[in-house]
Design a protein around this motif. Structure first.
Motif, PDB file in Angstrom:
ATOM      1  N   ALA A 180      44.366  68.751  39.553  1.00 33.15           N
ATOM      2  CA  ALA A 180      44.374  67.754  38.483  1.00 33.15           C
ATOM      3  C   ALA A 180      45.578  67.953  37.572  1.00 33.15           C
ATOM      4  CB  ALA A 180      43.070  67.830  37.678  1.00 33.15           C
ATOM      5  N   THR A 181      45.901  69.203  37.290  1.00 36.25           N
ATOM      6  CA  THR A 181      47.090  69.503  36.479  1.00 36.25           C
ATOM      7  C   THR A 181      48.347  69.036  37.192  1.00 36.25           C
ATOM      8  OG1 THR A 181      45.984  71.441  35.528  1.00 36.25           O
ATOM      9  CG2 THR A 181      48.376  71.343  35.323  1.00 36.25           C
ATOM     10  N   ARG A 182      48.427  69.350  38.490  1.00 33.34           N
ATOM     11  CA  ARG A 182      49.584  68.918  39.294  1.00 33.34           C
ATOM     12  C   ARG A 182      49.739  67.401  39.257  1.00 33.34           C
ATOM     13  NH1 ARG A 182      48.308  69.347  45.266  1.00 33.34           N
ATOM     14  NH2 ARG A 182      47.037  67.589  44.563  1.00 33.34           N
ATOM     15  N   ASP A 183      48.653  66.685  39.431  1.00 37.74           N
ATOM     16  CA  ASP A 183      48.716  65.229  39.454  1.00 37.74           C
ATOM     17  C   ASP A 183      49.141  64.663  38.098  1.00 37.74           C
ATOM     18  OD1 ASP A 183      47.894  65.439  42.050  1.00 37.74           O
ATOM     19  OD2 ASP A 183      45.818  64.823  41.671  1.00 37.74           O
ATOM     20  N   ALA A 184      48.665  65.282  37.013  1.00 40.64           N
ATOM     21  CA  ALA A 184      49.054  64.830  35.669  1.00 40.64           C
ATOM     22  C   ALA A 184      50.536  65.073  35.415  1.00 40.64           C
ATOM     23  CB  ALA A 184      48.213  65.552  34.612  1.00 40.64           C
ATOM     24  N   VAL A 185      51.035  66.207  35.891  1.00 37.05           N
ATOM     25  CA  VAL A 185      52.465  66.530  35.723  1.00 37.05           C
ATOM     26  C   VAL A 185      53.319  65.566  36.537  1.00 37.05           C
ATOM     27  CG1 VAL A 185      54.226  68.283  36.241  1.00 37.05           C
ATOM     28  CG2 VAL A 185      52.068  68.949  35.141  1.00 37.05           C
ATOM     29  N   LEU A 186      52.909  65.280  37.759  1.00 39.39           N
ATOM     30  CA  LEU A 186      53.644  64.323  38.594  1.00 39.39           C
ATOM     31  C   LEU A 186      53.672  62.940  37.956  1.00 39.39           C
ATOM     32  CD1 LEU A 186      52.429  65.346  42.162  1.00 39.39           C
ATOM     33  CD2 LEU A 186      54.795  65.373  41.350  1.00 39.39           C
ATOM     34  N   ALA A 187      52.546  62.526  37.375  1.00 41.73           N
ATOM     35  CA  ALA A 187      52.483  61.216  36.721  1.00 41.73           C
ATOM     36  C   ALA A 187      53.394  61.166  35.498  1.00 41.73           C
ATOM     37  CB  ALA A 187      51.044  60.904  36.319  1.00 41.73           C
ATOM     38  N   ALA A 188      53.478  62.256  34.772  1.00 42.42           N
ATOM     39  CA  ALA A 188      54.292  62.286  33.549  1.00 42.42           C
ATOM     40  C   ALA A 188      55.785  62.395  33.853  1.00 42.42           C
ATOM     41  CB  ALA A 188      53.861  63.458  32.665  1.00 42.42           C
ATOM     42  N   LEU A 189      56.155  63.194  34.852  1.00 41.29           N
ATOM     43  CA  LEU A 189      57.577  63.471  35.108  1.00 41.29           C
ATOM     44  C   LEU A 189      58.198  62.595  36.186  1.00 41.29           C
ATOM     45  CD1 LEU A 189      57.740  67.377  34.891  1.00 41.29           C
ATOM     46  CD2 LEU A 189      57.954  65.678  33.067  1.00 41.29           C
ATOM     47  N   ALA A 204      60.202  61.146  38.966  1.00 37.65           N
ATOM     48  CA  ALA A 204      61.361  61.564  39.762  1.00 37.65           C
ATOM     49  C   ALA A 204      62.061  62.801  39.199  1.00 37.65           C
ATOM     50  CB  ALA A 204      62.360  60.411  39.861  1.00 37.65           C
ATOM     51  N   LYS A 205      61.697  63.226  38.010  1.00 38.07           N
ATOM     52  CA  LYS A 205      62.308  64.427  37.423  1.00 38.07           C
ATOM     53  C   LYS A 205      61.818  65.704  38.104  1.00 38.07           C
ATOM     54  CE  LYS A 205      63.205  62.522  32.830  1.00 38.07           C
ATOM     55  NZ  LYS A 205      63.035  61.138  33.280  1.00 38.07           N
ATOM     56  N   VAL A 206      60.744  65.607  38.872  1.00 36.33           N
ATOM     57  CA  VAL A 206      60.204  66.771  39.574  1.00 36.33           C
ATOM     58  C   VAL A 206      61.059  67.081  40.799  1.00 36.33           C
ATOM     59  CG1 VAL A 206      58.240  67.678  40.882  1.00 36.33           C
ATOM     60  CG2 VAL A 206      57.848  66.350  38.787  1.00 36.33           C
ATOM     61  N   GLN A 207      61.664  68.262  40.822  1.00 34.33           N
ATOM     62  CA  GLN A 207      62.395  68.704  42.010  1.00 34.33           C
ATOM     63  C   GLN A 207      61.460  69.347  43.018  1.00 34.33           C
ATOM     64  OE1 GLN A 207      65.613  71.271  40.598  1.00 34.33           O
ATOM     65  NE2 GLN A 207      67.052  69.577  40.890  1.00 34.33           N
ATOM     66  N   ASN A 208      60.491  70.080  42.478  1.00 37.12           N
ATOM     67  CA  ASN A 208      59.520  70.753  43.335  1.00 37.12           C
ATOM     68  C   ASN A 208      58.279  71.048  42.500  1.00 37.12           C
ATOM     69  OD1 ASN A 208      58.503  72.084  45.671  1.00 37.12           O
ATOM     70  ND2 ASN A 208      59.057  74.041  44.774  1.00 37.12           N
ATOM     71  N   ILE A 209      57.107  70.936  43.106  1.00 40.29           N
ATOM     72  CA  ILE A 209      55.861  71.292  42.422  1.00 40.29           C
ATOM     73  C   ILE A 209      54.960  71.951  43.444  1.00 40.29           C
ATOM     74  CG2 ILE A 209      54.734  69.056  42.749  1.00 40.29           C
ATOM     75  CD1 ILE A 209      53.617  69.473  39.818  1.00 40.29           C
ATOM     76  N   SER A 210      54.317  73.038  43.025  1.00 40.40           N
ATOM     77  CA  SER A 210      53.499  73.798  43.972  1.00 40.40           C
ATOM     78  C   SER A 210      52.309  74.416  43.254  1.00 40.40           C
ATOM     79  CB  SER A 210      54.334  74.897  44.634  1.00 40.40           C
ATOM     80  OG  SER A 210      54.827  75.794  43.647  1.00 40.40           O
ATOM     81  N   ILE A 211      51.315  74.761  44.062  1.00 40.83           N
ATOM     82  CA  ILE A 211      50.142  75.477  43.566  1.00 40.83           C
ATOM     83  C   ILE A 211      50.038  76.771  44.365  1.00 40.83           C
ATOM     84  CG2 ILE A 211      47.636  75.484  43.294  1.00 40.83           C
ATOM     85  CD1 ILE A 211      47.742  72.425  43.161  1.00 40.83           C
ATOM     86  N   ALA A 212      49.990  77.886  43.667  1.00 39.59           N
ATOM     87  CA  ALA A 212      49.803  79.185  44.313  1.00 39.59           C
ATOM     88  C   ALA A 212      48.919  80.043  43.426  1.00 39.59           C
ATOM     89  CB  ALA A 212      51.148  79.871  44.541  1.00 39.59           C
ATOM     90  N   LEU A 213      47.910  80.651  44.022  1.00 38.17           N
ATOM     91  CA  LEU A 213      46.972  81.509  43.298  1.00 38.17           C
ATOM     92  C   LEU A 213      46.350  80.784  42.106  1.00 38.17           C
ATOM     93  CD1 LEU A 213      49.114  84.786  43.347  1.00 38.17           C
ATOM     94  CD2 LEU A 213      47.291  84.128  44.925  1.00 38.17           C
ATOM     95  N   ALA A 265      65.486  69.770  37.155  1.00 42.75           N
ATOM     96  CA  ALA A 265      66.925  70.005  37.049  1.00 42.75           C
ATOM     97  C   ALA A 265      67.306  70.276  35.596  1.00 42.75           C
ATOM     98  CB  ALA A 265      67.690  68.797  37.574  1.00 42.75           C
ATOM     99  N   ALA A 266      68.405  71.000  35.410  1.00 42.59           N
ATOM    100  CA  ALA A 266      68.864  71.319  34.054  1.00 42.59           C
ATOM    101  C   ALA A 266      69.129  70.056  33.248  1.00 42.59           C
ATOM    102  CB  ALA A 266      70.121  72.190  34.127  1.00 42.59           C
ATOM    103  N   ALA A 267      69.636  69.007  33.892  1.00 44.58           N
ATOM    104  CA  ALA A 267      69.928  67.758  33.191  1.00 44.58           C
ATOM    105  C   ALA A 267      68.666  67.067  32.674  1.00 44.58           C
ATOM    106  CB  ALA A 267      70.696  66.816  34.115  1.00 44.58           C
TER     107      ALA A 267
END
Length: 202
Positions: free
Chosen positions: A10-19, A21-30, A38-40
């Motif tokens: 749910a956190t991942r989905d909320a972050v994807l919705a907010a950001l 195309a600004k997301v370069q990579n998103i992952s879930i581990a542990l 990106a820095a820009a």
């Protein structure tokens, strides 16, 4: 009353919705969500993560530098310096790791987020001091842990373990003086001694 899931998906989905195309990579581990931007896009992304519905990361609880130059035993080929922020949403009971890589290894620069989260102030100074990451827009970027005359950035992988200089008190001059390092770098390999019946074997 609206309730929110604290599942990492749910956190991942909320972050994807907010950001978006600004997301370069998103992952879930542990059970933890990590997003790379990106820095820009870093400053805008940080503000979106703080203010967007479903994210609401009101607190920055930690920020540190990372030097990836020896990552994967030297097989890593990406950018060297990274600033890693750990964000907390008290209202939604969720956490996020936000990573940004400085685009220039020779002069690592990323935006400061100290105007978004005041807690970033000393954390960014520490990352600057130890890794040499410059946080553009920080109002007081100076060393915080090492001495005023310290040379280099001691958490970089290429910084010598013994350092460059040492200091001592000089009784004749009645002050602390700096001098070249007198310690010889050496590697100590412990000698392992096994008894004949070690571990109950005959």
């Amino acid at each position: 009353m609206t309730t929110y899931s604290v599942r990492p998906e749910a956190t991942r989905d909320a972050v994807l919705a907010a950001l978006g195309a600004k997301v370069q990579n998103i992952s879930i581990a542990l059970g933890e969500v990590t997003v790379v931007v990106a820095a820009a896009d870093y400053l805008v992304a940080a503000q979106l993560l703080r203010d967007s519905v479903g994210c609401q990361f009101e607190q920055l609880i930690d920020l540190c530098g990372v030097d990836y130059s020896e990552y994967k035993n030297g097989d890593y080929t990406g950018l060297r310096f990274c600033a890693v922020s750990h964000l907390l949403s008290v209202s939604l009971n969720q956490r996020l790791r936000l990573k940004v890589f400085a685009p220039d290894d020779g002069m690592p620069i990323v935006a400061s987020v100290s105007k978004l989260w005041s807690s970033a102030n000393w954390f960014e100074r520490e990352a600057f001091d130890l890794y040499g990451i410059v946080f553009e827009g920080h109002e007081d970027l100076r060393r915080i842990l090492t001495d005023y005359g310290f040379i280099g950035h001691p958490f970089r992988k290429d910084f010598p373990a013994e350092g460059h200089v040492e200091m001592r008190y000089d009784a004749e001059q009645a002050r602390v003086v700096y001098q070249p390092v007198t310690i010889e770098a050496r590697e100590i390999t412990p000698r392992v001694i096994r008894e004949d019946k070690y571990g109950g074997t005959q």
